[in-house]
Scaffold this active site. Structure first.
Site, PDB file in Angstrom:
ATOM      1  N   GLU A  83       0.744  -1.281  -0.125  1.00 53.27           N
ATOM      2  CA  GLU A  83      -0.156  -0.073   0.196  1.00 53.27           C
ATOM      3  C   GLU A  83       0.746   1.373   0.050  1.00 53.27           C
ATOM      4  OE1 GLU A  83      -4.228  -1.564   1.862  1.00 53.27           O
ATOM      5  OE2 GLU A  83      -2.382  -1.077   3.336  1.00 53.27           O
ATOM      6  N   TYR A 129     -12.929  18.915  19.001  1.00 51.63           N
ATOM      7  CA  TYR A 129     -11.550  18.352  18.788  1.00 51.63           C
ATOM      8  C   TYR A 129     -11.402  17.694  17.333  1.00 51.63           C
ATOM      9  CZ  TYR A 129     -11.888  19.336  23.749  1.00 51.63           C
ATOM     10  OH  TYR A 129     -12.207  19.632  24.709  1.00 51.63           O
TER      11      TYR A 129
END
Length: 215
Positions: A83, A129
């Site tokens: 990957e 957040y």
């Protein structure tokens, strides 16, 4: 760890040591299991350091990490993760990202399996957040693991973004360093966990005005 302010590591040796320490942190925090997941970072000379194929992130060998070119050609070390192409594609299309962590962590992967996610804004913010650290989370179509199409998909949405979900697969997060990417991965995993904890309850999401204030 000694890093340049722009996010690139000061030298290759520092990057190798840091990658191994981040791998141990991922294992200790329960974000990886077995040989799942992979990492990468941009080196000062424009090449990339990548975790080897089939490696356990919790027990990486600094001397055996894969070094590849911008064309994904192996320059030294073990065979890189299959990957690695999509790691390079993200960094080439978003100069703010210098390091990437890809995980199959439990809650983010479960979230990536949900049907009907908004591909360009997958997570409605329930805390400030996720907005401040991740921004909008992008979702790419399902592809067979290792498919070159994953790199093409991520390249299209990499600019201006640093958090991605691969459908039915897992998360991809970027950062200025591997430590920054680790913090982003933790935030994404915890936000997905909050989704499942609060699922079915009357959740208050941040308003457009509150999101604008954060940004």
């Amino acid at each position: 760890m000694d890093c340049k302010s722009a996010g690139a590591y000061a030298d290759e040796a520092s990057a190798r040591e840091h990658m191994c320490s981040i791998g141990k942190a991922l294992l200790a925090q329960g974000l990886v299991a077995g040989a799942a997941g992979n990492m990468s970072c941009l080196l000062p000379d424009g090449t990339f350091l990548v975790t080897p194929t089939g490696s356990s992130l919790g027990s990486l060998d600094a001397t055996n990490l894969s070094k590849v070119s911008a064309d994904n050609e192996l320059l030294s070390g073990a065979k890189p993760t299959k990957e690695s192409r999509f790691h390079i594609a993200v960094m080439q299309n978003n100069p703010e990202i210098k390091a990437i962590i890809h995980l199959h962590s439990t809650y983010a992967t479960a979230y990536a399996c949900l049907d009907g996610l908004d591909p360009h804004d997958a997570i409605k913010p329930i805390t400030p957040y996720v907005v401040m650290r991740l921004g909008k989370v992008q979702v790419t179509p399902y592809r067979k693991p290792g498919s070159p199409l994953i790199a093409e998909d991520l390249a299209k949405v990499a600019a201006g973004n640093k958090a991605f979900l691969l459908s039915n697969h897992g998360m991809v997060v970027g950062g200025k360093t591997l430590e920054d990417a680790l913090n982003n991965a933790q935030e994404l995993e915890e936000t997905c966990k909050l989704y499942f904890i609060t699922r079915g309850a009357p959740v208050r999401h941040l308003t457009a005005e509150e999101i604008a204030e954060l940004l």
